[in-house]
Each structure stands twice: as C-alpha cells, then as structure tokens.
Write a protein that holds these residues in place. Structure first.
Motif, mmCIF file in Angstrom:
data_model
loop_
_atom_site.group_PDB
_atom_site.id
_atom_site.type_symbol
_atom_site.label_atom_id
_atom_site.label_comp_id
_atom_site.label_asym_id
_atom_site.label_seq_id
_atom_site.Cartn_x
_atom_site.Cartn_y
_atom_site.Cartn_z
ATOM 1 N N THR A 92 0.860 -1.203 0.000
ATOM 2 C CA THR A 92 0.000 0.000 0.000
ATOM 3 C C THR A 92 0.884 1.236 0.000
ATOM 4 N N TYR A 93 0.428 2.262 -0.714
ATOM 5 C CA TYR A 93 1.135 3.546 -0.723
ATOM 6 C C TYR A 93 0.066 4.619 -0.886
ATOM 7 N N ALA A 94 -0.134 5.444 0.122
ATOM 8 C CA ALA A 94 -1.238 6.411 0.053
ATOM 9 C C ALA A 94 -0.980 7.599 0.964
ATOM 10 N N VAL A 95 -1.457 8.749 0.510
ATOM 11 C CA VAL A 95 -1.423 9.988 1.285
ATOM 12 C C VAL A 95 -2.831 10.584 1.254
ATOM 13 N N LEU A 96 -3.285 11.190 2.329
ATOM 14 C CA LEU A 96 -4.623 11.792 2.378
ATOM 15 C C LEU A 96 -4.816 12.727 1.180
ATOM 16 N N GLN A 100 -1.930 15.545 -0.663
ATOM 17 C CA GLN A 100 -1.113 15.001 -1.762
ATOM 18 C C GLN A 100 -0.387 16.120 -2.515
ATOM 19 N N GLY A 101 0.717 15.736 -3.168
ATOM 20 C CA GLY A 101 1.460 16.700 -3.984
ATOM 21 C C GLY A 101 2.237 17.712 -3.153
ATOM 22 N N GLN A 102 2.431 17.432 -1.845
ATOM 23 C CA GLN A 102 3.149 18.378 -0.963
ATOM 24 C C GLN A 102 4.443 17.777 -0.427
ATOM 25 N N GLY A 103 4.892 16.671 -1.065
ATOM 26 C CA GLY A 103 6.183 16.113 -0.666
ATOM 27 C C GLY A 103 6.113 15.099 0.475
ATOM 28 N N ILE A 104 4.919 14.634 0.833
ATOM 29 C CA ILE A 104 4.807 13.643 1.928
ATOM 30 C C ILE A 104 5.096 12.233 1.406
ATOM 31 N N GLY A 105 4.599 11.930 0.216
ATOM 32 C CA GLY A 105 4.736 10.573 -0.326
ATOM 33 C C GLY A 105 6.181 10.192 -0.628
ATOM 34 N N LYS A 106 6.975 11.161 -1.041
ATOM 35 C CA LYS A 106 8.340 10.863 -1.496
ATOM 36 C C LYS A 106 9.197 10.207 -0.402
ATOM 37 N N PRO A 107 9.319 10.805 0.798
ATOM 38 C CA PRO A 107 10.130 10.144 1.836
ATOM 39 C C PRO A 107 9.504 8.843 2.340
ATOM 40 N N ALA A 126 0.315 -0.922 -9.544
ATOM 41 C CA ALA A 126 0.252 0.538 -9.499
ATOM 42 C C ALA A 126 -1.132 1.026 -9.892
ATOM 43 N N SER A 127 -1.608 2.057 -9.189
ATOM 44 C CA SER A 127 -2.868 2.689 -9.569
ATOM 45 C C SER A 127 -2.623 3.509 -10.839
ATOM 46 N N THR A 128 -3.673 4.187 -11.304
ATOM 47 C CA THR A 128 -3.510 5.033 -12.492
ATOM 48 C C THR A 128 -3.058 6.440 -12.103
ATOM 49 N N PRO A 130 -1.070 9.495 -11.813
ATOM 50 C CA PRO A 130 0.148 9.840 -12.563
ATOM 51 C C PRO A 130 1.348 10.100 -11.662
ATOM 52 N N ARG A 131 1.102 10.587 -10.429
ATOM 53 C CA ARG A 131 2.215 10.814 -9.489
ATOM 54 C C ARG A 131 2.862 9.496 -9.118
ATOM 55 N N ALA A 132 2.002 8.507 -8.832
ATOM 56 C CA ALA A 132 2.515 7.210 -8.402
ATOM 57 C C ALA A 132 3.292 6.551 -9.547
ATOM 58 N N HIS A 137 8.342 4.606 -12.010
ATOM 59 C CA HIS A 137 9.208 4.569 -13.192
ATOM 60 C C HIS A 137 10.590 5.108 -12.840
ATOM 61 N N ARG A 138 10.587 6.180 -12.079
ATOM 62 C CA ARG A 138 11.873 6.765 -11.678
ATOM 63 C C ARG A 138 12.662 5.812 -10.770
ATOM 64 N N ALA A 139 11.953 4.997 -10.023
ATOM 65 C CA ALA A 139 12.627 4.040 -9.122
ATOM 66 C C ALA A 139 13.067 2.777 -9.867
HETATM 67 C C1 LIG Z 1 0.854 8.412 -4.893
HETATM 68 C C2 LIG Z 1 0.890 9.192 -3.590
HETATM 69 C C3 LIG Z 1 1.052 8.238 -2.402
HETATM 70 C C4 LIG Z 1 2.120 10.141 -3.640
HETATM 71 O O1 LIG Z 1 2.160 10.914 -2.447
HETATM 72 P P1 LIG Z 1 2.288 12.508 -2.537
HETATM 73 O O2 LIG Z 1 2.493 13.022 -1.166
HETATM 74 O O3 LIG Z 1 1.162 13.030 -3.313
HETATM 75 O O4 LIG Z 1 3.653 12.598 -3.373
HETATM 76 P P2 LIG Z 1 4.750 13.755 -3.349
HETATM 77 O O5 LIG Z 1 4.108 15.102 -3.115
HETATM 78 O O6 LIG Z 1 5.837 13.364 -2.390
HETATM 79 O O7 LIG Z 1 5.257 13.678 -4.852
HETATM 80 C C5 LIG Z 1 5.814 12.496 -5.397
HETATM 81 C C6 LIG Z 1 6.240 12.779 -6.814
HETATM 82 O O8 LIG Z 1 5.101 13.030 -7.646
HETATM 83 C C7 LIG Z 1 5.231 14.292 -8.332
HETATM 84 N N1 LIG Z 1 3.923 14.904 -8.495
HETATM 85 C C8 LIG Z 1 3.246 15.624 -7.585
HETATM 86 N N2 LIG Z 1 2.046 15.996 -8.103
HETATM 87 C C9 LIG Z 1 1.991 15.508 -9.364
HETATM 88 C C10 LIG Z 1 1.004 15.515 -10.412
HETATM 89 N N3 LIG Z 1 -0.175 16.149 -10.254
HETATM 90 N N4 LIG Z 1 1.270 14.859 -11.562
HETATM 91 C C11 LIG Z 1 2.448 14.198 -11.735
HETATM 92 N N5 LIG Z 1 3.418 14.158 -10.793
HETATM 93 C C12 LIG Z 1 3.190 14.799 -9.618
HETATM 94 C C13 LIG Z 1 6.101 15.100 -7.409
HETATM 95 O O9 LIG Z 1 6.773 16.120 -8.137
HETATM 96 C C14 LIG Z 1 7.071 14.048 -6.906
HETATM 97 O O10 LIG Z 1 8.053 13.824 -7.878
HETATM 98 P P3 LIG Z 1 9.572 14.312 -7.634
HETATM 99 O O11 LIG Z 1 10.200 13.121 -7.011
HETATM 100 O O12 LIG Z 1 10.065 14.623 -8.969
HETATM 101 O O13 LIG Z 1 9.506 15.500 -6.726
HETATM 102 C C15 LIG Z 1 -0.380 10.034 -3.373
HETATM 103 O O14 LIG Z 1 -0.491 10.985 -4.393
HETATM 104 C C16 LIG Z 1 -1.652 9.216 -3.313
HETATM 105 O O15 LIG Z 1 -2.067 8.789 -2.238
HETATM 106 N N6 LIG Z 1 -2.308 8.967 -4.475
HETATM 107 C C17 LIG Z 1 -3.565 8.215 -4.468
HETATM 108 C C18 LIG Z 1 -3.374 6.759 -4.090
HETATM 109 C C19 LIG Z 1 -2.441 6.056 -5.047
HETATM 110 O O16 LIG Z 1 -2.616 6.104 -6.248
HETATM 111 N N7 LIG Z 1 -1.442 5.394 -4.484
HETATM 112 C C20 LIG Z 1 -0.483 4.619 -5.244
HETATM 113 C C21 LIG Z 1 -0.958 3.222 -5.271
HETATM 114 S S1 LIG Z 1 0.011 2.196 -6.270
#
Ligand SMILES: CC(C)(COP(=O)(O)OP(=O)(O)OC[C@H]1O[C@@H](n2cnc3c(N)ncnc32)[C@H](O)[C@@H]1OP(=O)(O)O)[C@@H](O)C(=O)NCCC(=O)NCCS
Length: 293
Positions: A92-96, A100-107, A126-128, A130-132, A137-139
């Motif tokens: 599981t990988y999720a942020v409220l 989201q998009g505030q740098g919490i998911g990265k660490p 992986a979900s759809t 785009p951040r995930a 992909h980067r990892a």
């Molecule tokens: C996926 C998820 C856990 C990431 O957590 P987050 O706190 O939003 O992520 P971060 O803010 O740390 O950003 C992570 C990366 O996504 C990028 N990003 C942020 N918003 C983005 C957007 N709208 N579109 C594309 N990339 C984006 C960030 O720039 C960062 O990349 P970087 O390493 O180049 O800085 C979170 O967005 C989430 O809960 N999504 C819904 C649930 C989900 O899909 N989970 C994954 C299951 S496989």
C-alpha cells in the motif's frame, strides 16, 4: 509540514492508516471514473476488515517495510512493503487526498524502498495516479498494463473441471515452489494469512501443478501454476462456484489463457492499471493478489 515525521508503523496505527488508504483510493476511483460507471463508494466493512488483517500481518512480518507519515493532525500517509526471499513488494502507498502533492509521499516511499534494497526483484500493482506511476518509473520499475474481467459467469459455458481438490497448510511447500517458478520467490508466511482468509483449491497431477485462493465472493485472489492447462482448470474451478457478478483482476498480457477463460465464461474485459516490475518479466501463468503480489 513543519511537524511531519516519517516513522515505522505499529499495529496500533492500522486503523488510522486504513482511513488514509480508503480516502486516497476513493479519490483515484473518482478521477478514473468513466461515463456510465457507478459513483465510487468507500470500502465495504468486509474489504476494510481484510485490509486491516493484511496490514497487521505485514507490520508483524516486515516491521522495517511499513511506514507512516504523521503530523499534529495524526497519520496522513502510509507505505507498507514486504520482502520475500529475493523479492520486494509494495503493498500500500497512500497519502490523504488534501495532503497530496506536498512532498509527503516521497520520503515515505524512500523508506519502504530501502527495505527492499538488497532484493534483486521488485513487484507492485500501481494505480492510475500519474504521481505514483512517475515515481515508480523513476525508481526503476517497468510498467505493464493490466486488465480486469467482470460479469456473471455463463453457467452453460462451464466445462467439467476435474483434478482439483481443496488445499490446506500441507500444500504450502508446493505453493512456495510454484511461486518461485512464477515470480522467483515463495509467499512464505503470506500463505498462512491467505489460508485463514480465503478458500484454497489445488491441482496436483503428474502433468501439472497449481493453486488458486478464492475469496468469499468467488473472486480469484491469487493463482499460480506450472502450465497454462492447469491454470485454466483452476480458474474455471474458481469461477464455477460463483452465482453473482465476479471480477478477475490483475491480468497482464502475458496471461492470455486467463482472458480466454473469461471470454468463454461471458465476462467483460476492461483495461485497468499497471503491474510495475523491477528485475523480472510479467509472471505467467500467474494472477497476482494486488497486495501480497
Ligand atoms: C501516490 C501518492 C502516495 C504520492 O504521495 P504525494 O504526497 O502526493 O507525493 P509527493 O508530493 O511526495 O510527490 C511524489 C512525486 O510526484 C510528483 N507529483 C506531484 N504531483 C503531481 C502531479 N499532479 N502529476 C504528476 N506528478 C506529480 C512530485 O513532483 C514528486 O516527484 P519528484 O520526485 O520529482 O519530486 C499520493 O499521491 C496518493 O495517495 N495517491 C492516491 C493513491 C495512489 O494512487 N497510491 C499509489 C498506489 S500504487
């Protein structure tokens, strides 16, 4: 953000982490909803109970792989992962949503990935989002599209299924061998969780061996087999007991045998999300579990 900490998850965090995960995936479902799809709802009580049981299991087996992000408001993010032999899986990988998009998911992901740093292989569904997807992909993960089949099984299409029996804990060694064949690593302790939470069917003949776990609603949870013929037999055995609508999820293009079964059973085929893999090809014949992979 000032008081945000990333810390190891404990069993006491499970309920708060579940609420984060439920809210995050509801957001994904709403964003990916297509015209005509029903309005997504949150998890059912059964789904929630299953999530909690799996997560507590992972905190016990992989304390170094399960992390939460927390601030003064409570738990705002979660990442759970597991290491089985040479394979690392993200469960599981999720942020409220509003964080989201505030740098919490990265660490958070970095902490979970570190748990798998010695593993040759990696696997996650992986979900759809785009951040995930970008982050995986980067990892170093390759992205393989997944399909899902859904509908009510056409009873008249079900073939006579022979050489399938109920399984038990005595089959764990066989199942671990089949897992190694498919994905390079046994499920080990996860088999004991799956044995508690679903029904196990096994086919063990001189020409082929395999197993499938089936959920209470008839959904195949995890299937592995030595050959397509045995896999086909097991999927039919799982579907044969369903009367309501059923979903067969997590099908990669490498598993055309499963699409053949679903089409013959009258199910509808849909494009779903991605199987992300590092150091390995899409397993086949194999249907992964989504969480324990
Ligand atoms: C996926 C998820 C856990 C990431 O957590 P987050 O706190 O939003 O992520 P971060 O803010 O740390 O950003 C992570 C990366 O996504 C990028 N990003 C942020 N918003 C983005 C957007 N709208 N579109 C594309 N990339 C984006 C960030 O720039 C960062 O990349 P970087 O390493 O180049 O800085 C979170 O967005 C989430 O809960 N999504 C819904 C649930 C989900 O899909 N989970 C994954 C299951 S496989």
């Amino acid at each position: 953000m000032e008081d945000l900490i990333i810390r190891p998850m404990t069993e006491d965090d499970a309920e708060a982490a579940e609420r984060v995960s439920d809210a995050a995936f509801l957001g994904v479902d709403r964003r990916s909803r297509r015209v005509g799809d029903p309005e997504p709802t949150g998890r059912t009580p059964e789904h929630r109970a299953g999530w909690l049981e799996t997560t507590r299991h992972l905190v016990r087996t992989d304390p170094g792989g399960c992390w939460v992000a927390e601030d003064h408001t409570g738990v705002v993010g979660v990442a759970t992962s597991l290491r089985r032999e040479t394979l690392w899986c993200l469960a599981t990988y999720a942020v409220l949503p509003d964080r989201q998009g505030q740098g919490i998911g990265k660490p958070l992901l970095a902490a979970a990935l570190d748990h798998g740093r010695a593993c040759l292989r990696g696997m996650l569904s992986a979900s759809t989002d785009p951040r995930a997807v970008r982050t995986y992909h980067r990892a170093g993960f390759e992205l393989h599209p997944q399909m899902r089949m859904t509908g009510t099984v056409d009873r008249s299409a079900i073939p006579v299924v022979e050489k399938v029996r109920d399984g038990s804990a005595g089959d764990v060694d066989l199942m671990d061998s089949l897992d190694r064949l498919a994905r390079g690593a046994g499920h080990g302790p996860d088999h004991h969780l799956l044995l508690r939470t679903s029904q196990l069917l096994v086919s063990d003949t001189s020409t082929g061996r395999g197993y499938v776990y089936v959920a209470a609603d008839g959904r195949p949870v995890l299937l592995a087999a030595s050959d397509r013929r045995t896999a086909t037999r097991l999927l039919w055995a799982a579907l044969a007991d369903t009367t309501d609508s059923v979903t067969v999820a997590h099908l990669t293009g490498a598993n055309q045998w499963a699409i053949d079964v679903g089409m013959a059973a009258g199910l509808e085929l849909h494009q779903e999300d991605y199987l992300a893999l590092r150091g390995m090809k899409p397993p086949a014949p194999y249907v992964h579990s989504g969480t324990l992979l």
